[in-house]
Design an enzyme around this catalytic site. Structure first.
Site, short mmCIF file in Angstrom:
data_model
loop_
_atom_site.label_atom_id
_atom_site.label_comp_id
_atom_site.label_asym_id
_atom_site.label_seq_id
_atom_site.Cartn_x
_atom_site.Cartn_y
_atom_site.Cartn_z
N GLU A 1 5.93 -1.37 -6.03
CA GLU A 1 4.72 -1.57 -6.82
C GLU A 1 3.56 -1.39 -5.85
O GLU A 1 3.39 -2.17 -4.92
CB GLU A 1 4.73 -2.97 -7.45
CG GLU A 1 3.72 -3.13 -8.57
CD GLU A 1 2.34 -3.49 -8.06
OE1 GLU A 1 1.44 -2.61 -8.15
OE2 GLU A 1 2.15 -4.60 -7.57
N GLY B 1 0.79 -1.22 0.00
CA GLY B 1 0.00 0.00 0.00
C GLY B 1 0.83 1.27 0.00
O GLY B 1 2.01 1.27 0.38
N CYS C 1 -4.12 -5.55 -7.63
CA CYS C 1 -3.74 -4.16 -7.91
C CYS C 1 -4.07 -3.73 -9.33
O CYS C 1 -4.28 -2.54 -9.58
CB CYS C 1 -2.25 -3.94 -7.62
SG CYS C 1 -1.15 -4.97 -8.59
#
Length: 467
Positions: A240, A221, A274
């Site tokens: 990422e 996150g 994601c």
């Protein structure tokens, strides 16, 4: 979860669907981290001397052992994680491919000659650049791809000759420990891999701030990423992070294909992905047909035990995550969104949820939700769709469905993101491609070749000759 900070030495791991206890892992301490760093320093020396042929052999043997342990790995992912058994098998297959790619790329780590003699006064010099291991790598991985994302960090690190300290998600540590056993059996020296488990509150900042660590590779996150970036110090960082992946559907698209791809992309892994489809902007002339067909296909998805072969939707990783999904839906509706279907909890699962919202709904259009929730909005044309895609602070993948190549190229040129999928879902990814984001979606790129580049340093060699 850790219940008693003073007395707890282990962390309980739960079945994410039933809530039953399925195991425990050690609660690592700051001393464990320091021991891991000391061990990795020895691993640095081993990795620097390890020839590419040996690294390749280890990676290939690890792949062979993973094939033998295929069912064990799949069941661990489907039990402690959030994927159905069918989705878990796909992840193990991808993880195998990632390790195979890592072995192949280990044999392609090359430098280049440097033409020193093009500079006046350097006619008597020749030389080259070569790649060397960066040093100790810290890999921090999430729960939603608990094996393949580990392979995306450890495979390239081993290929490049680096030791790794792995910190898997507290929710899914068992598959990480199993993979560690596989690498040991494959011949990876024990000094080149340590696994730290449990809550970071027990081992402090040493895992990311220690000067001996040369690269932190983090998937997770945005808020955690900001903390890591502040505390990491002078070292490489590859991150990422979150996303709010949008899809544009134009009226000239194959609507049946678009609906099927978007439903799959929105609800795979119960939306805890994601690059999963989160926002769909549909051109107004195709809107009614698209939303009707999308709703009908979504209604056919089955919720239940992830170990069942015919289940589409498994559990959400935690009750707190369910709370965050509820909060997102409530706030979206408060800003004018309409709930078309879903929005309910069934045990530890969440029903596939469709929201209809205007483009100016800043909650639905800009915030990230990590669950099976998708927002569909009507747009007048491609320009309006692109404008609204770019409103989000995230920029990972975007997709567009169109049969007009000019529209495709306009989207490619104007969308603020790191990947554009044409006539495919935003969640399309192969493990060989560069992967990462712009804006709040990340720093740097993963993907085997890109990760090896990040995990290597360039060393220049120059000879002054007497000729």
């Amino acid at each position: 979860m850790v219940k008693d900070k003073k007395n707890t030495s282990t962390v309980t791991v739960y079945n994410s669907y039933t809530g039953d206890k399925i195991g425990t892992v050690p609660q690592s301490t700051e001393q464990d981290v320091m021991n891991a760093i000391d061990l990795a320093k020895i691993g640095e020396r081993i990795g620097k001397k390890m020839p590419a042929s040996e690294r390749i052999a280890i990676l290939r043997k690890a792949g062979t052992i993973m094939e033998r342990e295929f069912d064990v790995l799949s069941n661990l992912i489907a039990t402690e994680g959030i994927k159905t058994i069918v989705q878990a098998r796909k992840e193990v297959t991808r993880a195998l491919n990632t390790m195979q790619l890592s072995a192949e790329e280990a044999g392609r780590i090359i430098g280049a000659t440097i033409p020193f003699n093009v500079v006046p006064g350097s006619e008597d010099r020749v030389g080259y650049e070569t790649k060397v291991p960066i040093g100790i790598v810290v890999a921090i991985t999430p729960f939603n791809d608990p094996l393949n994302l580990i392979c995306h960090k450890l495979g390239p690190a081993i290929a490049a000759g680096n030791p790794v300290i792995l910190k898997p998600s507290d929710y899914t540590p068992l598959v990480a420990l199993k993979f560690g056993e596989i690498l040991t059996e494959a011949g990876l020296p024990k000094e080149m891999l340590s696994i730290i488990t449990g809550s970071p509150e027990y081992f402090g900042d040493a895992l990311i701030s220690h000067d001996s660590i040369r690269l932190v590779s983090f998937t997770g996150g945005v808020e955690a990423a900001k903390i890591i970036q502040r505390k990491a110090g002078l070292k490489k960082i590859v991150m990422e992070l979150g996303s709010n992946s949008p899809v544009i559907v134009l009226s000239d698209a194959d609507l049946e294909d678009a609906v099927q791809s978007c439903v799959s992309g929105a609800f795979f892994a119960s939306g805890q992905n994601c690059v999963g489809v989160k926002r769909i902007f549909v051109e107004e002339t195709a809107y009614d047909s698209f939303i009707n067909n999308f709703s009908q296909l979504t209604a056919t998805l089955k919720i239940g035990s992830p170990l069942s072969e015919d289940i589409d939707i498994g559990p959400i990783i935690s009750r707190e995550s369910i709370h965050q999904i509820d909060k997102f839906i409530v706030e979206s509706i408060a800003h004018g969104a309409k709930l078309i279907s879903g929005g309910k909890t069934i045990g530890n699962c969440y029903t596939p949820t469709i929201l209809e919202a205007d483009c100016n709904n800043d909650i639905a259009n800009c915030k990230e939700v990590f669950g099976p929730v998708v927002t569909i909005s009507k747009v007048k044309n491609l320009d309006q769709a692109i404008e609204n895609c770019n409103k989000s602070p995230f920029g990972l993948h975007t997709a567009i469905f169109t049969n007009d190549i000019n529209n495709a190229h306009k989207a490619i040129n104007e969308l603020e993101c790191a990947g554009v999928m044409i006539n495919d879902s935003t969640d399309y990814r192969i493990d060989a491609m560069p992967f990462g984001g712009v804006k709040s979606s990340g720093i740097g790129r993963e993907g085997v070749k890109s990760a090896i580049e990040a995990m290597s340093e360039t060393k220049v060699v120059c000879f002054k000759l007497k000729i």
